[in-house]
Design an enzyme around this catalytic site. Structure first.
Site, PDB file in Angstrom:
ATOM      1  N   HIS A 313       0.710  -1.075   0.040  1.00 39.53           N
ATOM      2  CA  HIS A 313       0.067   0.286   0.618  1.00 39.53           C
ATOM      3  C   HIS A 313       1.168   1.499   0.024  1.00 39.53           C
ATOM      4  CE1 HIS A 313       0.818   0.479   4.376  1.00 39.53           C
ATOM      5  NE2 HIS A 313       0.484  -0.610   4.838  1.00 39.53           N
ATOM      6  N   CYS A 331       3.815  -4.512   6.927  1.00 40.11           N
ATOM      7  CA  CYS A 331       3.242  -4.237   5.328  1.00 40.11           C
ATOM      8  C   CYS A 331       4.261  -3.465   4.603  1.00 40.11           C
ATOM      9  CB  CYS A 331       2.531  -3.343   5.144  1.00 40.11           C
ATOM     10  SG  CYS A 331       0.474  -3.843   6.097  1.00 40.11           S
TER      11      CYS A 331
END
Length: 392
Positions: A313, A331
């Site tokens: 992301h 992440c």
């Protein structure tokens, strides 16, 4: 047949010889042919309160079948076959719950007989969640498996697996494998031996209506179809802090990233994974993944890699770390511009591979799509049908 009703269809007597009338069964060489016996069949399922979940068996009292047809109230036909001796017909599929059936049969003497029965509704119904489904838009990446998650346990795994059929446009070799989903439910996936070839068309038939899972009947069939898109692979290197976007074997972009902080729960998962969903702008709360009060924010261009919360992301708050330090909460973050461009390009089913030092190891197979971390032999062994591969 024990417990089966005997059903006879009245038939017109055969005509006698010259000047004679229909015989009554003894036979008279002078008066004409003997009258044929009425055709009589027995069905293992009879009445209005029949329990579903077993095949239909029709037996002929005398002679041989030429045709047997079993249809439901909607005109759907149960496939089946006549035995070698011509005396028995058995359906290839089970009678479904909550259905009405009509049995029509003919013998080799052109006589006919019929019967009817109605099955009761299932006490407990098992249902299936299917990926790829409509949400993928019909096209997926080269690493996307076929994945079925059941809402009730599947004890009769072999019986269920027999009813699952994968057909491909290029005879792709693959196999089903059983394991637990991240949710704890039973799950079976179909993985090709190698990554899908772009352009492959895939159809999946799940002929489950009436099949007993061991903890509930299935009350419908399922199916899905999809196509394989571009060969795109996303390779995250924890050592160089970069992501390579590889299309058709050629690196088309190299993106500076910051992955998970090494040495603890905030490290990234490693190994081969699959881009599961493209969720866009979502709220990420560290408390939902067991990381306390680390973060709670809206995150753009979010693409899920594991059920446990690993995403690719945009992470503009970490701009000074891209290409330099892995310092996220697990992440793979990048700039807004890079994330926007990747989000536009990437497709569900693209391969995501994380390599290098500092990961927390490979995620469990059911935490996303981890089957690509297994060898072909290891994967085949997870089939309930003796590990036998299927050619689609």
């Amino acid at each position: 047949m024990a417990g089966a009703a005997l059903l006879a269809a009245a038939l017109t007597a055969c005509s006698g010889g010259s000047g004679g009338s229909g015989g009554s069964g003894g036979g008279d060489a002078k008066g004409g042919e003997a009258k044929k016996k009425d055709m009589a069949i027995s069905v293992n399922l009879t009445g209005d309160q029949v329990k579903a979940g077993e095949p239909v068996k029709v037996t002929l009292a005398d002679g041989k079948f030429s045709l047997v047809k079993v249809t439901d109230a909607k005109g759907g036909e149960l496939p089946g076959r006549i035995s070698d001796d011509g005396r028995t017909w058995t359906s290839e599929r089970n009678a479904a719950p909550g259905a009405e059936y009509k049995v029509e049969a003919q013998n080799t003497d052109s006589q006919s007989a019929s019967a009817q029965f109605r099955t009761t509704a299932a006490d407990k119904v098992n249902k299936v969640a299917i990926v790829p489904g409509k949400a993928t838009g019909g096209t997926v990446g080269i690493a996307q498996p076929i994945s079925l998650v059941f809402d009730n346990p599947v004890k009769n795994k072999a019986e269920v697996e027999k009813q699952l059929k994968v057909t491909t446009s290029n005879n792709t070799e693959g196999s089903w494998g059983w394991f637990k989903d991240y949710s704890g439910n039973d799950r079976v996936d179909w993985r090709p031996k190698e990554y899908w070839k772009p352009g492959t068309e895939v159809k999946v038939q799940m002929n489950l209506n009436g099949v007993d899972s061991g903890s509930g009947l299935f009350a419908r069939d399922y199916n899905t179809e999809f196509k394989i898109g571009k060969d795109r692979r996303l390779e995250v290197n924890l050592d160089t802090k970069t992501m390579s976007v590889i299309e058709d074997g050629r690196t088309v972009r190299t993106i500076p990233v910051s992955a998970g902080t090494p040495g603890g729960k905030k490290a990234s998962w490693s190994g081969k994974m699959v881009l599961m969903t493209k969720e866009g702008t979502i709220r990420m709360d560290s408390q939902t993944v067991g990381l306390g009060d680390s973060y709670d924010k809206m995150v753009d261009y979010s693409m899920r890699v594991t059920w446990s919360g690993m995403y690719i992301h945009a992470a503009p708050w970490n701009a000074g770390k891209f290409g330099r330090v892995n310092s996220s909460s697990g992440c793979v973050g990048m700039s807004d511009a890079d994330a926007e461009a990747l989000f536009a390009q990437a497709q569900i089913g693209d391969l995501v591979e994380v390599v290098g030092e500092g990961s927390k190891g490979q995620a469990d197979i059911g935490n996303g799509y981890g089957e690509w971390n297994l060898s072909w032999e290891q994967w085949k062994a997870k089939s309930a049908l003796n590990g036998a591969p299927q050619a689609g």
